[in-house]
Scaffold this motif. Structure first.
Motif, PDB file in Angstrom:
ATOM      1  N   SER A   7      33.278  44.923  74.419  1.00 44.70           N
ATOM      2  CA  SER A   7      33.943  45.869  75.321  1.00 44.70           C
ATOM      3  C   SER A   7      34.676  46.953  74.546  1.00 44.70           C
ATOM      4  N   ASN A   8      35.377  46.560  73.491  1.00 45.55           N
ATOM      5  CA  ASN A   8      36.119  47.549  72.703  1.00 45.55           C
ATOM      6  C   ASN A   8      35.189  48.564  72.064  1.00 45.55           C
ATOM      7  N   LEU A   9      34.074  48.077  71.502  1.00 42.50           N
ATOM      8  CA  LEU A   9      33.142  48.994  70.844  1.00 42.50           C
ATOM      9  C   LEU A   9      32.479  49.927  71.851  1.00 42.50           C
ATOM     10  N   VAL A  10      32.084  49.388  73.009  1.00 45.07           N
ATOM     11  CA  VAL A  10      31.439  50.218  74.029  1.00 45.07           C
ATOM     12  C   VAL A  10      32.436  51.216  74.618  1.00 45.07           C
ATOM     13  N   GLU A  11      33.653  50.767  74.896  1.00 43.60           N
ATOM     14  CA  GLU A  11      34.663  51.655  75.462  1.00 43.60           C
ATOM     15  C   GLU A  11      34.987  52.796  74.510  1.00 43.60           C
ATOM     16  N   ASN A  12      35.149  52.491  73.222  1.00 45.93           N
ATOM     17  CA  ASN A  12      35.414  53.549  72.244  1.00 45.93           C
ATOM     18  C   ASN A  12      34.241  54.516  72.160  1.00 45.93           C
ATOM     19  N   ALA A  13      33.022  53.976  72.193  1.00 47.49           N
ATOM     20  CA  ALA A  13      31.832  54.826  72.065  1.00 47.49           C
ATOM     21  C   ALA A  13      31.697  55.771  73.250  1.00 47.49           C
ATOM     22  N   ILE A  14      32.150  55.360  74.445  1.00 42.34           N
ATOM     23  CA  ILE A  14      32.121  56.238  75.617  1.00 42.34           C
ATOM     24  C   ILE A  14      33.282  57.220  75.576  1.00 42.34           C
ATOM     25  N   LYS A  15      34.460  56.734  75.240  1.00 47.19           N
ATOM     26  CA  LYS A  15      35.669  57.562  75.251  1.00 47.19           C
ATOM     27  C   LYS A  15      35.575  58.713  74.272  1.00 47.19           C
ATOM     28  N   TYR A  16      35.022  58.445  73.064  1.00 46.68           N
ATOM     29  CA  TYR A  16      34.964  59.468  72.033  1.00 46.68           C
ATOM     30  C   TYR A  16      33.574  60.080  71.921  1.00 46.68           C
ATOM     31  N   ASN A  17      32.831  60.044  73.013  1.00 49.94           N
ATOM     32  CA  ASN A  17      31.521  60.682  73.069  1.00 49.94           C
ATOM     33  C   ASN A  17      31.676  62.093  73.614  1.00 49.94           C
ATOM     34  N   ARG A  18      30.582  62.784  73.841  1.00 47.91           N
ATOM     35  CA  ARG A  18      30.612  64.131  74.410  1.00 47.91           C
ATOM     36  C   ARG A  18      29.790  64.153  75.690  1.00 47.91           C
ATOM     37  N   PRO A  19      30.074  65.048  76.597  1.00 45.72           N
ATOM     38  CA  PRO A  19      29.257  65.150  77.810  1.00 45.72           C
ATOM     39  C   PRO A  19      27.791  65.418  77.462  1.00 45.72           C
ATOM     40  N   GLY A  20      26.914  64.666  78.059  1.00 52.75           N
ATOM     41  CA  GLY A  20      25.500  64.769  77.750  1.00 52.75           C
ATOM     42  C   GLY A  20      25.083  63.963  76.530  1.00 52.75           C
ATOM     43  N   GLY A  21      26.014  63.216  75.938  1.00 53.79           N
ATOM     44  CA  GLY A  21      25.700  62.411  74.764  1.00 53.79           C
ATOM     45  C   GLY A  21      25.078  61.082  75.127  1.00 53.79           C
ATOM     46  N   THR A  22      24.802  60.295  74.132  1.00 51.61           N
ATOM     47  CA  THR A  22      24.165  58.989  74.333  1.00 51.61           C
ATOM     48  C   THR A  22      24.970  57.895  73.647  1.00 51.61           C
ATOM     49  N   LEU A  23      24.799  56.704  74.170  1.00 51.22           N
ATOM     50  CA  LEU A  23      25.375  55.494  73.583  1.00 51.22           C
ATOM     51  C   LEU A  23      24.241  54.505  73.403  1.00 51.22           C
ATOM     52  N   THR A  24      23.968  54.156  72.167  1.00 48.64           N
ATOM     53  CA  THR A  24      22.879  53.233  71.852  1.00 48.64           C
ATOM     54  C   THR A  24      23.466  51.902  71.398  1.00 48.64           C
ATOM     55  N   VAL A  25      23.073  50.835  72.081  1.00 49.26           N
ATOM     56  CA  VAL A  25      23.558  49.496  71.765  1.00 49.26           C
ATOM     57  C   VAL A  25      22.352  48.616  71.501  1.00 49.26           C
ATOM     58  N   ALA A  26      22.357  47.920  70.365  1.00 48.02           N
ATOM     59  CA  ALA A  26      21.239  47.057  69.988  1.00 48.02           C
ATOM     60  C   ALA A  26      21.759  45.691  69.560  1.00 48.02           C
ATOM     61  N   VAL A  27      21.041  44.649  69.947  1.00 47.34           N
ATOM     62  CA  VAL A  27      21.321  43.277  69.522  1.00 47.34           C
ATOM     63  C   VAL A  27      20.078  42.755  68.840  1.00 47.34           C
ATOM     64  N   GLY A  28      20.257  42.201  67.628  1.00 52.27           N
ATOM     65  CA  GLY A  28      19.111  41.701  66.887  1.00 52.27           C
ATOM     66  C   GLY A  28      19.525  40.663  65.870  1.00 52.27           C
ATOM     67  N   GLY A  29      18.797  40.652  64.742  1.00 51.12           N
ATOM     68  CA  GLY A  29      19.066  39.656  63.705  1.00 51.12           C
ATOM     69  C   GLY A  29      20.194  40.086  62.794  1.00 51.12           C
ATOM     70  N   THR A  30      19.903  41.064  61.920  1.00 52.48           N
ATOM     71  CA  THR A  30      20.898  41.573  60.984  1.00 52.48           C
ATOM     72  C   THR A  30      20.834  43.093  60.989  1.00 52.48           C
ATOM     73  N   PRO A  31      21.863  43.767  61.456  1.00 51.77           N
ATOM     74  CA  PRO A  31      23.099  43.223  62.018  1.00 51.77           C
ATOM     75  C   PRO A  31      22.876  42.635  63.406  1.00 51.77           C
ATOM     76  N   ALA A  32      23.820  41.799  63.818  1.00 47.19           N
ATOM     77  CA  ALA A  32      23.706  41.180  65.133  1.00 47.19           C
ATOM     78  C   ALA A  32      23.948  42.181  66.245  1.00 47.19           C
ATOM     79  N   LEU A  33      24.862  43.122  66.015  1.00 48.84           N
ATOM     80  CA  LEU A  33      25.219  44.106  67.034  1.00 48.84           C
ATOM     81  C   LEU A  33      25.386  45.465  66.381  1.00 48.84           C
ATOM     82  N   THR A  34      24.789  46.480  67.027  1.00 48.23           N
ATOM     83  CA  THR A  34      24.912  47.856  66.557  1.00 48.23           C
ATOM     84  C   THR A  34      25.288  48.743  67.736  1.00 48.23           C
ATOM     85  N   VAL A  35      26.329  49.550  67.557  1.00 44.62           N
ATOM     86  CA  VAL A  35      26.792  50.483  68.590  1.00 44.62           C
ATOM     87  C   VAL A  35      26.879  51.863  67.951  1.00 44.62           C
TER      88      VAL A  35
END
Length: 350
Positions: free
Chosen positions: A253-281
């Motif tokens: 939640s903290n990573l997603v909230e920061n990524a939205i808050k400090y984004n720009r209008p029309g920007g993107t938020l990419t979130v990935a779950v996998g092996g290594t790293p386990a989480l990428t925002v």
């Protein structure tokens, strides 16, 4: 003299005493036994037993002589041990005077012997303690500032409301401002509690589906992302990590909230779950200087300036994320994204 040389010197003296001991015993401690009114020397190998009248030696003193020799040996060994360990004992005084008032004190003993390595390790430990203590002091000062500012605003608003009669519109505005300030205090206190709990470690470790946790968090932030004009792009691969679900949800939640808050209008938020790293925002916000990235994980640190509000945040988001990641034996790292914004990677054990 170093402890190593002292021990070596005592060892050499012990070898010399052992080498000359037979001669000393023959001269000073002749072993005897009684035969009537005569005493006999213990014969050397290959020699006969020679007995003489007991004239000069009172054989009754033999046990007392042996006891005196034993006591002298124990005292000598004890004194040698104290002498060898004296350099270590001398370290007690400077270490005993170290406290919060002089955490900058260092021993800095020259040389490359064992004692020098020990004092070097103590100095390095003091460096870590000093850094931790300074971090705690700075954290307390910043937390006090963050709490004091909204409380002062609340007090001012209340005093203004009590000083004069307000219209309905003014009362509504005053109430809204008080409510906003109170919500900010609640977020700050909640963040401080979460940070404290995560610093204490995990109470339990159970297998958690990280991809399902991320999917749930993203679903809860769809409306906020739509209002901010941010498009969410997710790539979720099944991934199981041991830990606590509540803390993992707070991390995401903290990573997603920061990524939205400090984004720009029309920007993107990419979130990935996998092996290594386990989480990428990754978000597409403003350009982040590489030298400023490390400081973003400190409490109450923001990109623009310390303790400066951005969207009502308390500046604890990434600090909490780091603490939760460390509690799960993981590593969190960040770097500037390719087209502006920040790329955060979280590595967690399987």
């Amino acid at each position: 003299m170093t402890p190593r040389r002292r021990i070596l010197l005592v060892g050499v003296l012990a070898l010399l005493v052992g080498y000359f001991r037979p001669g000393l015993e023959k001269r000073l401690l002749t072993t005897v036994w009684l035969r009537g009114r005569e005493f006999c020397d213990l014969p050397l190998p290959g020699s006969g037993l020679v007995c003489q009248p007991a004239r000069d030696l009172d054989v009754a003193l033999y046990p007392l002589i042996m006891l005196a020799v034993l006591v002298a040996a124990v005292v000598a060994i004890w004194a040698a041990a104290i002498w060898c360990l004296r350099p270590v004992r001398d370290l007690a005084e400077p270490i005993a005077h170290v406290g919060p008032q002089n955490l900058g004190h260092r021993i800095r003993r020259p040389g490359r012997d064992e004692l020098a390595r020990l004092t070097g390790a103590i100095d390095e430990m003091m460096e870590r303690i000093s850094a931790g203590y300074e971090g705690q002091r700075r954290f307390a000062a910043n937390a006090s500032h963050e709490l004091r500012t909204p409380l002062a605003v609340q007090r001012t608003l209340i005093e203004v409301g009590m000083a004069r009669a307000l219209t309905g519109e003014q009362m509504e505005l005053l109430t809204a401002q008080l409510l906003e300030t109170n919500e900010r205090n609640e977020r700050l206190i909640e963040g401080l509690l979460t940070l404290s709990e995560s610093d204490q470690g995990l109470r339990s470790r159970t297998p958690q589906r990280l991809d399902e946790i991320v999917a749930g968090v993203l679903a809860g932030y769809q409306d906020r992302a739509r209002e901010a004009g941010v498009t969410i792009d997710s790539h979720l691969t099944p991934r199981v990590v041991p830990g606590e679900r509540v803390l993992l949800e707070r991390l995401v939640s903290n990573l997603v909230e920061n990524a939205i808050k400090y984004n720009r209008p029309g920007g993107t938020l990419t979130v990935a779950v996998g092996g290594t790293p386990a989480l990428t925002v990754v978000n597409t916000g403003q350009v982040v200087p590489a030298e400023a990235v490390a400081g973003l994980f400190e409490p109450f640190r923001r990109l623009a300036a310390d303790r400066t509000g951005h969207g009502g945040g308390a500046g604890l988001g990434l600090a909490i994320a780091r603490s939760i990641t460390q509690a799960h034996d993981g590593i969190i790292a960040a770097r500037p994204a390719e087209y502006g914004g920040l790329r955060v990677e979280v590595r967690l054990p399987h």
